[in-house]
Design a protein around this motif. Structure first.
Motif, PDB file in Angstrom:
ATOM      1  N   ALA A 217       0.832  -1.204   0.000  1.00 56.36           N
ATOM      2  CA  ALA A 217       0.000   0.000   0.000  1.00 56.36           C
ATOM      3  C   ALA A 217       0.868   1.257   0.000  1.00 56.36           C
ATOM      4  CB  ALA A 217      -0.926  -0.008   1.208  1.00 56.36           C
ATOM      5  N   ARG A 218       1.985   1.220   0.754  1.00 58.29           N
ATOM      6  CA  ARG A 218       2.885   2.373   0.798  1.00 58.29           C
ATOM      7  C   ARG A 218       3.532   2.610  -0.570  1.00 58.29           C
ATOM      8  NH1 ARG A 218       3.808   7.328   2.201  1.00 58.29           N
ATOM      9  NH2 ARG A 218       5.998   7.805   2.674  1.00 58.29           N
ATOM     10  N   ALA A 219       3.957   1.520  -1.214  1.00 52.83           N
ATOM     11  CA  ALA A 219       4.566   1.650  -2.543  1.00 52.83           C
ATOM     12  C   ALA A 219       3.575   2.234  -3.540  1.00 52.83           C
ATOM     13  CB  ALA A 219       5.066   0.288  -3.014  1.00 52.83           C
ATOM     14  N   GLU A 220       2.358   1.725  -3.509  1.00 55.60           N
ATOM     15  CA  GLU A 220       1.316   2.228  -4.418  1.00 55.60           C
ATOM     16  C   GLU A 220       1.073   3.714  -4.185  1.00 55.60           C
ATOM     17  OE1 GLU A 220      -0.219   0.611  -6.803  1.00 55.60           O
ATOM     18  OE2 GLU A 220       0.137  -1.523  -6.417  1.00 55.60           O
ATOM     19  N   ALA A 221       1.074   4.125  -2.902  1.00 54.79           N
ATOM     20  CA  ALA A 221       0.863   5.535  -2.589  1.00 54.79           C
ATOM     21  C   ALA A 221       1.982   6.408  -3.143  1.00 54.79           C
ATOM     22  CB  ALA A 221       0.753   5.723  -1.077  1.00 54.79           C
ATOM     23  N   GLU A 250      13.944 -11.404 -15.519  1.00 54.24           N
ATOM     24  CA  GLU A 250      12.875 -11.536 -16.511  1.00 54.24           C
ATOM     25  C   GLU A 250      12.065 -10.243 -16.623  1.00 54.24           C
ATOM     26  OE1 GLU A 250      10.953 -14.062 -19.397  1.00 54.24           O
ATOM     27  OE2 GLU A 250      12.849 -14.202 -18.292  1.00 54.24           O
ATOM     28  N   VAL A 251      11.795  -9.638 -15.474  1.00 55.83           N
ATOM     29  CA  VAL A 251      11.058  -8.374 -15.481  1.00 55.83           C
ATOM     30  C   VAL A 251      11.879  -7.289 -16.174  1.00 55.83           C
ATOM     31  CG1 VAL A 251      10.136  -6.529 -14.026  1.00 55.83           C
ATOM     32  CG2 VAL A 251       9.726  -8.923 -13.408  1.00 55.83           C
ATOM     33  N   ALA A 252      13.160  -7.206 -15.811  1.00 58.97           N
ATOM     34  CA  ALA A 252      14.009  -6.150 -16.361  1.00 58.97           C
ATOM     35  C   ALA A 252      14.215  -6.285 -17.866  1.00 58.97           C
ATOM     36  CB  ALA A 252      15.360  -6.148 -15.648  1.00 58.97           C
ATOM     37  N   SER A 253      14.294  -7.509 -18.367  1.00 61.11           N
ATOM     38  CA  SER A 253      14.610  -7.700 -19.779  1.00 61.11           C
ATOM     39  C   SER A 253      13.390  -7.880 -20.673  1.00 61.11           C
ATOM     40  CB  SER A 253      15.534  -8.913 -19.946  1.00 61.11           C
ATOM     41  OG  SER A 253      14.910 -10.094 -19.480  1.00 61.11           O
ATOM     42  N   VAL A 262       8.174  -1.788 -10.794  1.00 62.39           N
ATOM     43  CA  VAL A 262       7.458  -2.664  -9.870  1.00 62.39           C
ATOM     44  C   VAL A 262       8.364  -2.952  -8.678  1.00 62.39           C
ATOM     45  CG1 VAL A 262       8.278  -4.806 -10.973  1.00 62.39           C
ATOM     46  CG2 VAL A 262       6.121  -4.819  -9.680  1.00 62.39           C
ATOM     47  N   VAL A 263       7.762  -3.097  -7.529  1.00 65.91           N
ATOM     48  CA  VAL A 263       8.488  -3.579  -6.359  1.00 65.91           C
ATOM     49  C   VAL A 263       7.929  -4.960  -6.023  1.00 65.91           C
ATOM     50  CG1 VAL A 263       6.957  -2.381  -4.707  1.00 65.91           C
ATOM     51  CG2 VAL A 263       9.240  -3.117  -4.001  1.00 65.91           C
ATOM     52  N   ILE A 370      12.306  -5.973  -3.680  1.00 65.63           N
ATOM     53  CA  ILE A 370      13.180  -5.796  -4.832  1.00 65.63           C
ATOM     54  C   ILE A 370      12.515  -4.803  -5.784  1.00 65.63           C
ATOM     55  CG2 ILE A 370      14.367  -6.905  -6.761  1.00 65.63           C
ATOM     56  CD1 ILE A 370      14.246  -9.524  -5.167  1.00 65.63           C
ATOM     57  N   LEU A 371      13.124  -3.647  -5.973  1.00 67.67           N
ATOM     58  CA  LEU A 371      12.595  -2.594  -6.830  1.00 67.67           C
ATOM     59  C   LEU A 371      13.261  -2.658  -8.197  1.00 67.67           C
ATOM     60  CD1 LEU A 371      10.965   0.030  -7.325  1.00 67.67           C
ATOM     61  CD2 LEU A 371      12.931   1.269  -6.355  1.00 67.67           C
ATOM     62  N   ILE A 372      12.448  -2.707  -9.248  1.00 68.96           N
ATOM     63  CA  ILE A 372      12.970  -2.688 -10.619  1.00 68.96           C
ATOM     64  C   ILE A 372      12.305  -1.512 -11.320  1.00 68.96           C
ATOM     65  CG2 ILE A 372      13.261  -4.003 -12.753  1.00 68.96           C
ATOM     66  CD1 ILE A 372      12.622  -6.509 -11.003  1.00 68.96           C
ATOM     67  N   ARG A 373      13.111  -0.534 -11.687  1.00 66.13           N
ATOM     68  CA  ARG A 373      12.574   0.707 -12.256  1.00 66.13           C
ATOM     69  C   ARG A 373      12.315   0.548 -13.753  1.00 66.13           C
ATOM     70  NH1 ARG A 373      12.357   4.690  -8.723  1.00 66.13           N
ATOM     71  NH2 ARG A 373      13.734   4.721  -6.937  1.00 66.13           N
TER      72      ARG A 373
END
Length: 373
Positions: A217-221, A250-253, A262-263, A370-373
């Motif tokens: 919820a904090r990340a979404e905010a 996989e997410v990053a590529s 996404v976190v 794990i945060l992937i920008r």
């Protein structure tokens, strides 16, 4: 635990007296509840005295009395109570063997309950005829309240035969005296169907699930989408890390199974099979394995134990990112050698990336982001 007792004391408006046991350095001021400190994760003589103090506190209760048991993680070590001919040294040696085995917490607790005079609901039996209400802060995967602190006030269906089978399955080398005790049938804990426990109540008041949902919820905010993989992950920390690294790559590529940014959140309790003589804990070991498997992936990560202490040192965990490997090599450090020696603490100490918040006053198991920008 002491912070939980202090909060309960502030909220309770009736007559109250009691005893609470917490690890060294985690005491909190209480006016009507006696606070004791003992060792964790390997029990000591202070813990033995604390177990005796709890039994003394519930001695001679009547049907009109109410016992409120505040239970959170760490109680398995804080409340040693060797049964029969066993000694504190036997129980401490058993705990050390369990911690080094790599077995999940459910396996360790199933064995501990059979080698104790207080765990597995035995403290609740000592409270009779008073009613017991147990409030649990869960630090175990799946939030089974009988597993938290090895359930001093909650009976478990696992029996002596199952404990023996688990010892064999996991190849755990227990002290000879403990193996002898497990081979017999003396002193078994009560079953969940025991009428003595019939009117007792159990409530889980905090858990890993709730902590992960709050983080999401904090990340979404903050404008970052969040996904929760699971709140009940178990397994070798280094293996769980490799799975997380594969997902991050996989997410990053390829933007699957989640799209950036996404976190990725997860909880549970991993384990470490001790092979070397290094410093660390399961969360720092997770991160060192993560940076090895995820080198070059554009991620930033935190892994920490929510009670503020991860393993043998004073850190809760550490921070890492996709450049951590390169930075370690620049310092002349061999990350793979440190992982082989279970010395993840040294890696993140050299980087200056240890996370040291101090005691948090709660314990809802591991927290990984794990945060992937």
């Amino acid at each position: 635990m002491a912070q939980l007792a202090a909060a309960f004391e502030r909220l309770w408006d009736g007559p109250l007296e009691g005893v609470v046991v917490t690890r060294y350095g985690y005491a909190a001021p209480c006016r009507r509840i006696r606070v004791l400190e003992a060792a964790h994760p390997v029990p000591d003589a202070a813990g033995l005295q604390a177990s005796r103090a709890l039994f003394a506190a519930v001695e001679g209760l009547g049907e009109e009395d109410l016992v409120v048991a505040l239970v959170c993680g760490g109680g398995s070590a804080l409340l040693p109570c060797p049964p029969g001919p066993l000694t504190l040294a036997d129980e401490a040696a058993m705990n050390s063997a369990l911690l080094a085995s790599g077995a999940p917490i459910s396996v360790m607790n199933a064995i501990r309950k059979q080698v104790s005079g207080i765990k597995g609901g035995r403290l609740a039996v000592a409270c009779r005829p008073a009613k017991v209400v147990t409030l649990v802060v869960s630090d175990v995967p799946g939030d089974d309240p009988a597993q938290v602190a090895s359930g001093p006030t909650i009976a478990d269906a696992a029996d002596r035969a199952e404990a023996r089978a688990l010892v064999g399955t996991w190849g755990i080398k227990l002290p000879e005296a403990v193996e002898s005790w497990l081979a017999g049938e003396e002193g078994q804990p009560p079953s969940p169907a025991d009428p003595v426990l019939a009117d007792h109540e159990v409530h889980v008041v905090a858990s890993a699930r709730l902590s992960l949902e709050a983080a999401a919820a904090r990340a979404e905010a903050l404008g970052v989408p969040a996904v929760i993989l699971s709140d009940s992950m178990e397994g070798e920390a280094r293996d769980v890390a490799r799975v997380h690294a594969a997902i991050a790559r996989e997410v990053a590529s390829r933007d699957r199974p989640f799209t950036r940014p996404v976190v990725i959140l997860s909880g549970g309790e991993t384990t470490v099979t001790i092979r070397g003589q290094g410093k660390g804990g399961r969360n720092t070991e997770f991160l060192l394995s993560l940076v090895l498997a995820g080198e070059g992936v554009p991620f930033a990560a935190l892994a920490a134990d929510t009670d503020g202490i991860d393993g043998s040192e004073d850190n809760a965990g550490a921070f890492a990112d996709g450049a951590s490997m390169q930075r370690l090599r620049g310092l002349g450090v061999d990350p793979a050698a440190l992982l082989a020696a279970n010395d993840a603490w040294t890696a993140f100490h050299r980087l200056g990336d240890l996370f040291v918040p101090g005691p948090t006053g709660t314990n809802v198991n591991d927290f990984r982001a794990i945060l992937i920008r």
